[in-house]
Design an enzyme around this catalytic site. Structure first.
Site, PDB file in Angstrom:
ATOM      1  N   SER A   1       1.129  -0.508   0.404  1.00  0.00           N
ATOM      2  CA  SER A   1       0.084   0.064  -0.561  1.00  0.00           C
ATOM      3  C   SER A   1       0.431   1.201  -0.025  1.00  0.00           C
ATOM      4  O   SER A   1       0.690   2.767   0.027  1.00  0.00           O
ATOM      5  CB  SER A   1      -1.133   0.670   1.628  1.00  0.00           C
ATOM      6  OG  SER A   1       0.125  -0.033   2.496  1.00  0.00           O
TER       7      SER A   1
ATOM      8  N   CYS B   1       2.107  -6.829   1.822  1.00  0.00           N
ATOM      9  CA  CYS B   1       1.708  -6.849   2.511  1.00  0.00           C
ATOM     10  C   CYS B   1       0.808  -7.586   3.315  1.00  0.00           C
ATOM     11  O   CYS B   1       0.195  -7.770   2.949  1.00  0.00           O
ATOM     12  CB  CYS B   1       0.406  -5.370   1.824  1.00  0.00           C
ATOM     13  SG  CYS B   1      -0.757  -4.902   2.541  1.00  0.00           S
TER      14      CYS B   1
ATOM     15  N   GLY C   1      -5.166  -0.163   5.855  1.00  0.00           N
ATOM     16  CA  GLY C   1      -6.062  -0.930   7.492  1.00  0.00           C
ATOM     17  C   GLY C   1      -7.040  -0.139   6.876  1.00  0.00           C
ATOM     18  O   GLY C   1      -8.268  -1.179   8.333  1.00  0.00           O
TER      19      GLY C   1
ATOM     20  N   CYS D   1       2.965  -6.390  10.093  1.00  0.00           N
ATOM     21  CA  CYS D   1       3.094  -5.396   8.338  1.00  0.00           C
ATOM     22  C   CYS D   1       4.420  -4.537   8.683  1.00  0.00           C
ATOM     23  O   CYS D   1       5.448  -4.509   8.733  1.00  0.00           O
ATOM     24  CB  CYS D   1       2.382  -3.688   9.420  1.00  0.00           C
ATOM     25  SG  CYS D   1       2.519  -1.644   8.420  1.00  0.00           S
ATOM     26  N   THR D   2       4.476  -4.893   7.384  1.00  0.00           N
ATOM     27  CA  THR D   2       6.119  -4.707   6.797  1.00  0.00           C
ATOM     28  C   THR D   2       6.837  -3.191   7.151  1.00  0.00           C
ATOM     29  O   THR D   2       7.655  -2.865   6.342  1.00  0.00           O
ATOM     30  CB  THR D   2       5.594  -4.855   5.029  1.00  0.00           C
ATOM     31  OG1 THR D   2       4.819  -3.905   4.612  1.00  0.00           O
ATOM     32  CG2 THR D   2       5.275  -6.057   4.839  1.00  0.00           C
ATOM     33  N   HIS D   3       5.571  -2.264   7.163  1.00  0.00           N
ATOM     34  CA  HIS D   3       5.812  -0.789   7.662  1.00  0.00           C
ATOM     35  C   HIS D   3       6.675  -0.869   9.208  1.00  0.00           C
ATOM     36  O   HIS D   3       7.488  -0.345   9.335  1.00  0.00           O
ATOM     37  CB  HIS D   3       4.906   0.213   7.628  1.00  0.00           C
ATOM     38  CG  HIS D   3       4.521   1.141   6.087  1.00  0.00           C
ATOM     39  ND1 HIS D   3       3.755   0.153   5.302  1.00  0.00           N
ATOM     40  CD2 HIS D   3       4.593   1.598   5.790  1.00  0.00           C
ATOM     41  CE1 HIS D   3       3.346   0.334   5.033  1.00  0.00           C
ATOM     42  NE2 HIS D   3       3.994   1.404   4.721  1.00  0.00           N
TER      43      HIS D   3
HETATM   44  N1  DGL Z   1       2.198  -2.536   4.886  1.00  0.00           N
HETATM   45  C1  DGL Z   1       0.976  -3.027   5.549  1.00  0.00           C
HETATM   46  C2  DGL Z   1       0.830  -4.314   5.887  1.00  0.00           C
HETATM   47  O1  DGL Z   1       2.559  -4.674   5.580  1.00  0.00           O
HETATM   48  C3  DGL Z   1      -0.236  -2.067   5.945  1.00  0.00           C
HETATM   49  C4  DGL Z   1      -0.243  -0.171   5.471  1.00  0.00           C
HETATM   50  C5  DGL Z   1      -0.916  -0.331   5.836  1.00  0.00           C
HETATM   51  O2  DGL Z   1      -2.940   0.456   6.632  1.00  0.00           O
HETATM   52  O3  DGL Z   1      -1.702  -0.051   4.430  1.00  0.00           O
HETATM   53  O4  DGL Z   1      -0.130  -4.906   6.373  1.00  0.00           O
END
Ligand code: DGL
Length: 268
Positions: free
Chosen positions: A14, A77, A46, A191-193
């Site tokens: 995302s 993600c 999310g 979450c990959t962030h």
């Molecule tokens: N990077 C996304 C994940 O791994 C989440 C971030 C979002 O909410 O877009 O869940």
């Protein structure tokens, strides 16, 4: 000279969280060509309802497959993977590697048998996540912690904006549980962030824990599917934002550290 027969791998998220996965996959297959798509026009995932998110991901992936014809797609993600992997596999023939909460290895490795899963609110409430807990968490206490703010903080940090310690500390606080001396010893980064914030998370934790980043396991899965490196290092990653934005200089420099070589609008 990059090998024209080397595979093209599409990495999708995302936003910028999937860069943490891209880095690990690139290290495992440096000879491949990479396209990174950030669906920032729909960030954060999310906050999207399940029907809306399924349709959105299918649309963006379908457009990207037509545009780039990758040999493999990494859905970097958790919020999308825990909901849409089966739908994508039913609609498209290309192999998909998803990113789902690493509950099985966390529960196997935990000594205190007290593990936290930190993800978006959507990921921690998904049936997929509950099923992983039923299947793999026997004898382990699993604390599900949904955050609506950490992914934003990670995007801000990468873009060079200041994020206050107190704001991050408040998001991770519920992960730290002491059950009669058995304290949380592993936090699953679901979450990959969040690995983008790892130095901050380590510094703000009330006590030391292992922060489980799934990226190395995803890179191993990619190599299982398409094999190890076969030639010279491939070209820099092409990065596409569905919003069509061009990153400001601070973010562009950070993206270059992750192997980005050019920015282009994604047609989504
Ligand atoms: N990077 C996304 C994940 O791994 C989440 C971030 C979002 O909410 O877009 O869940």
């Amino acid at each position: 000279m990059p090998d024209p027969a080397a595979p093209t791998i599409l990495v999708f998220d995302s936003g910028l969280g999937g860069l943490t996965v891209l880095r690990a996959v690139r290290a495992a297959r440096p000879d491949a060509s990479y396209v990174y798509i950030a669906d920032d026009a729909a960030f954060p995932y999310g906050n999207l309802g399940e029907g809306e998110l399924t349709a959105r991901v299918r649309h963006v992936i379908g457009t990207a497959l037509a545009q780039y014809a990758p040999d493999l797609v990494v859905l970097a993600c958790n919020t999308a993977s825990t909901l849409t992997l089966a739908d994508l596999r039913a609609h498209f023939r290309v192999p998909f590697v998803g990113t789902v909460p690493a509950i099985k290895p966390a529960c196997a490795q935990s000594r205190s048998k007290c593990v936290a899963v930190l993800g978006t609110q959507a990921t921690v409430s998904r049936e997929y996540t509950r099923t992983l807990i039923r299947q793999f968490a026997a004898g382990c206490h699993v604390i599900l912690v949904g955050s609506s703010r950490l992914a934003h903080f990670a995007e801000a940090e990468l873009a060079g904006a200041a994020v206050a310690d107190a704001d991050i500390a408040a998001e991770i606080a519920p992960c730290f549980v002491d059950r009669d001396g058995q304290r949380t010893d592993i936090v699953v980064l679901a979450c990959t962030h969040y690995p983008l914030l790892l130095p901050r998370l380590r510094g703000l934790a009330p006590w030391p824990v292992d922060w489980l980043d799934p990226a190395p396991a995803i890179a191993r899965r990619v190599v299982d599917l398409i094999g190890g490196p076969k030639g010279a290092v491939g070209p820099p990653t092409r990065v596409a934002f569905t919003s069509g934005r061009r990153p400001a200089p601070a973010l562009a420099a950070a993206l270059t550290d992750y192997g980005a070589g050019g920015f282009e609008p994604a047609s989504a």
